[in-house]
Design an enzyme around this catalytic site. Structure first.
Site, PDB file in Angstrom:
ATOM      1  N   ASN A 205       1.018  -1.096   0.066  1.00  0.00           N
ATOM      2  CA  ASN A 205      -0.088   0.037  -0.031  1.00  0.00           C
ATOM      3  C   ASN A 205       0.796   1.304  -0.129  1.00  0.00           C
ATOM      4  O   ASN A 205       1.483   1.602   1.008  1.00  0.00           O
ATOM      5  CB  ASN A 205      -0.809  -0.066   1.184  1.00  0.00           C
ATOM      6  CG  ASN A 205      -1.702   1.145   1.717  1.00  0.00           C
ATOM      7  OD1 ASN A 205      -1.815   2.127   0.546  1.00  0.00           O
ATOM      8  ND2 ASN A 205      -2.422   1.433   2.658  1.00  0.00           N
TER       9      ASN A 205
ATOM     10  N   LYS B 220       0.108   4.323  -0.210  1.00  0.00           N
ATOM     11  CA  LYS B 220      -0.366   5.353   0.228  1.00  0.00           C
ATOM     12  C   LYS B 220      -0.094   6.887  -0.780  1.00  0.00           C
ATOM     13  O   LYS B 220      -0.118   6.507  -1.815  1.00  0.00           O
ATOM     14  CB  LYS B 220       0.262   5.487   1.590  1.00  0.00           C
ATOM     15  CG  LYS B 220      -0.080   4.438   2.433  1.00  0.00           C
ATOM     16  CD  LYS B 220       0.019   4.638   3.919  1.00  0.00           C
ATOM     17  CE  LYS B 220      -0.161   3.476   4.668  1.00  0.00           C
ATOM     18  NZ  LYS B 220      -0.080   3.573   6.106  1.00  0.00           N
TER      19      LYS B 220
ATOM     20  N   GLU C  41      -6.931   5.122   7.693  1.00  0.00           N
ATOM     21  CA  GLU C  41      -6.603   6.424   7.066  1.00  0.00           C
ATOM     22  C   GLU C  41      -7.808   6.984   6.497  1.00  0.00           C
ATOM     23  O   GLU C  41      -8.031   8.071   6.379  1.00  0.00           O
ATOM     24  CB  GLU C  41      -5.452   6.659   6.421  1.00  0.00           C
ATOM     25  CG  GLU C  41      -4.277   6.249   7.311  1.00  0.00           C
ATOM     26  CD  GLU C  41      -3.107   5.879   6.653  1.00  0.00           C
ATOM     27  OE1 GLU C  41      -2.972   5.631   5.316  1.00  0.00           O
ATOM     28  OE2 GLU C  41      -2.058   5.235   7.313  1.00  0.00           O
TER      29      GLU C  41
ATOM     30  N   GLY D  44       2.437   2.285  10.798  1.00  0.00           N
ATOM     31  CA  GLY D  44       3.592   3.414  10.635  1.00  0.00           C
ATOM     32  C   GLY D  44       4.195   3.794  11.781  1.00  0.00           C
ATOM     33  O   GLY D  44       4.940   4.736  11.884  1.00  0.00           O
TER      34      GLY D  44
ATOM     35  N   HIS E 212      -9.489   1.675   4.588  1.00  0.00           N
ATOM     36  CA  HIS E 212      -8.301   1.669   5.342  1.00  0.00           C
ATOM     37  C   HIS E 212      -8.521   2.625   6.421  1.00  0.00           C
ATOM     38  O   HIS E 212      -9.407   3.586   6.385  1.00  0.00           O
ATOM     39  CB  HIS E 212      -7.282   2.251   4.424  1.00  0.00           C
ATOM     40  CG  HIS E 212      -5.698   2.133   5.022  1.00  0.00           C
ATOM     41  ND1 HIS E 212      -5.493   3.202   6.112  1.00  0.00           N
ATOM     42  CD2 HIS E 212      -4.896   1.363   5.046  1.00  0.00           C
ATOM     43  CE1 HIS E 212      -4.338   2.533   6.462  1.00  0.00           C
ATOM     44  NE2 HIS E 212      -3.901   1.696   5.774  1.00  0.00           N
TER      45      HIS E 212
ATOM     46  N   SER F  87       3.163  -1.976  10.393  1.00  0.00           N
ATOM     47  CA  SER F  87       4.817  -2.183  10.542  1.00  0.00           C
ATOM     48  C   SER F  87       5.308  -3.279  10.333  1.00  0.00           C
ATOM     49  O   SER F  87       6.247  -3.966  11.033  1.00  0.00           O
ATOM     50  CB  SER F  87       4.936  -1.719  12.112  1.00  0.00           C
ATOM     51  OG  SER F  87       4.580  -0.268  12.371  1.00  0.00           O
TER      52      SER F  87
ATOM     53  N   GLU G   1      -5.437  -4.562  10.741  1.00  0.00           N
ATOM     54  CA  GLU G   1      -4.741  -3.584  10.894  1.00  0.00           C
ATOM     55  C   GLU G   1      -4.763  -2.744  12.391  1.00  0.00           C
ATOM     56  O   GLU G   1      -5.312  -1.592  12.165  1.00  0.00           O
ATOM     57  CB  GLU G   1      -4.531  -2.680   9.719  1.00  0.00           C
ATOM     58  CG  GLU G   1      -4.331  -3.170   8.332  1.00  0.00           C
ATOM     59  CD  GLU G   1      -3.565  -2.092   7.254  1.00  0.00           C
ATOM     60  OE1 GLU G   1      -2.392  -2.481   6.897  1.00  0.00           O
ATOM     61  OE2 GLU G   1      -4.117  -1.282   6.957  1.00  0.00           O
TER      62      GLU G   1
HETATM   63  P1  PGA Z   1       2.908   0.355   7.534  1.00  0.00           P
HETATM   64  O1  PGA Z   1       1.379   0.675   6.725  1.00  0.00           O
HETATM   65  O2  PGA Z   1       3.241  -0.902   6.945  1.00  0.00           O
HETATM   66  O3  PGA Z   1       3.493   1.745   7.104  1.00  0.00           O
HETATM   67  O4  PGA Z   1       2.548   0.477   9.407  1.00  0.00           O
HETATM   68  C1  PGA Z   1       0.325  -0.245   6.783  1.00  0.00           C
HETATM   69  C2  PGA Z   1      -0.855   0.144   6.366  1.00  0.00           C
HETATM   70  O5  PGA Z   1      -1.433   1.064   6.655  1.00  0.00           O
HETATM   71  O6  PGA Z   1      -1.632  -0.551   5.251  1.00  0.00           O
END
Ligand code: PGA
Length: 252
Positions: A10, A12, A100, A174, A98, A214, A168
């Site tokens: 992903n 983003k 976000e 992140g 997601h 992560s 998640e």
């Molecule tokens: P990350 O993000 O691996 O940077 O923690 C995962 C995601 O949001 O899909």
């Protein structure tokens, strides 16, 4: 029972033309080298890079996905992109719900369910994201939150063939923090039980549940080895060819 591993990147809101194409080419070349057919690899770049990335991964079996879609197929929705358009462009997958999107755009389970239903209707596979916040985890509500999100955001037309769940934990995205492997396995097992209620046991047993938050080369192997973890949704580490390739390798 075989659930084919899915390693999904992903990206983003990252990537300009040159680096996006280079990243896609790099991932394509690395995956091609492995010759593996036991796992699927997917990249989900921003909308602006979909066409270029599609060209860059041609002939590599890396698949293409988007990060969101509208639930209508066309019309007066300025700034939105429909699942029919994504399918037309050559996408196989789309991520919906997601955290976000849930947080920054106030997306509800109901809206996510409509998006997922429309994407499936358009012939796309959906990755529906769920996961608790740190506050919810601390309050012992992880399973409750995930249950509500599954019941509310997995649509009626979801099957193991067209739907993937990504667990998640919001606090792990992140941040470099991850739950313990025991926690991940417990939540994934609980999710599968809820899916059995929602979609029937046979479908739930075949539906893939990814872990995200992560995931990186150093922790991928133990996470991906867990019985109910069927792959990963990877943010930060999907932006570096070597890291993403190492995660693919760890899924063996
Ligand atoms: P990350 O993000 O691996 O940077 O923690 C995962 C995601 O949001 O899909």
């Amino acid at each position: 029972m075989v659930r084919k591993t899915l390693i999904a990147g992903n990206w983003k809101m990252n990537g300009l033309l040159d680096d996006g194409i280079a990243l896609a080419k790099g991932v394509g070349a690395e995956f091609k080298k492995t010759g593996r057919r036991d796992c699927e690899v997917l990249v989900c770049p921003p909308f602006t890079l979909l066409t270029s990335v599609k060209k860059a991964i041609k002939g590599t079996r890396v698949q293409l996905g988007a990060q969101d879609c509208h639930f209508e197929s066309k019309g007066a929705h300025t700034g939105d992109v429909s699942p029919v358009m994504l399918k037309d462009l050559g996408c196989q997958y789309v991520i919906v719900g997601h955290s976000e999107r849930r947080t920054n755009h106030g997306e509800s389970n109901e809206l996510i369910s409509k998006k997922a239903a429309a994407a499936i209707e358009a012939g796309l596979k959906v990755i529906i994201c769920i996961g608790e916040t740190e506050q919810e985890r601390d309050a012992g509500k992880t399973i409750d939150v995930c249950t509500k999100q599954i019941m509310g955001s997995v649509p009626q037309n979801a099957t193991d063939k067209n739907t993937v769940i990504a667990y998640e934990p919001v606090w792990a995205i992140g941040t470099g923090k991850t739950p313990t492997t025991k926690d991940v396995e417990d939540v994934h097992a609980a999710i599968r039980k809820v899916l059995a209620k929602k979609c029937g046991r046979a479908v739930a047993n075949k539906m893939r549940i990814l872990y995200g938050g992560s995931m990186k080369p150093t922790n991928a192997k133990e996470l991906l080895a867990l019985p109910d973890v069927d792959g990963g949704l990877i943010g930060g580490a999907s932006l570096k060819v070597a890291d993403f390739a190492a995660i693919i390798e760890a899924s063996k």
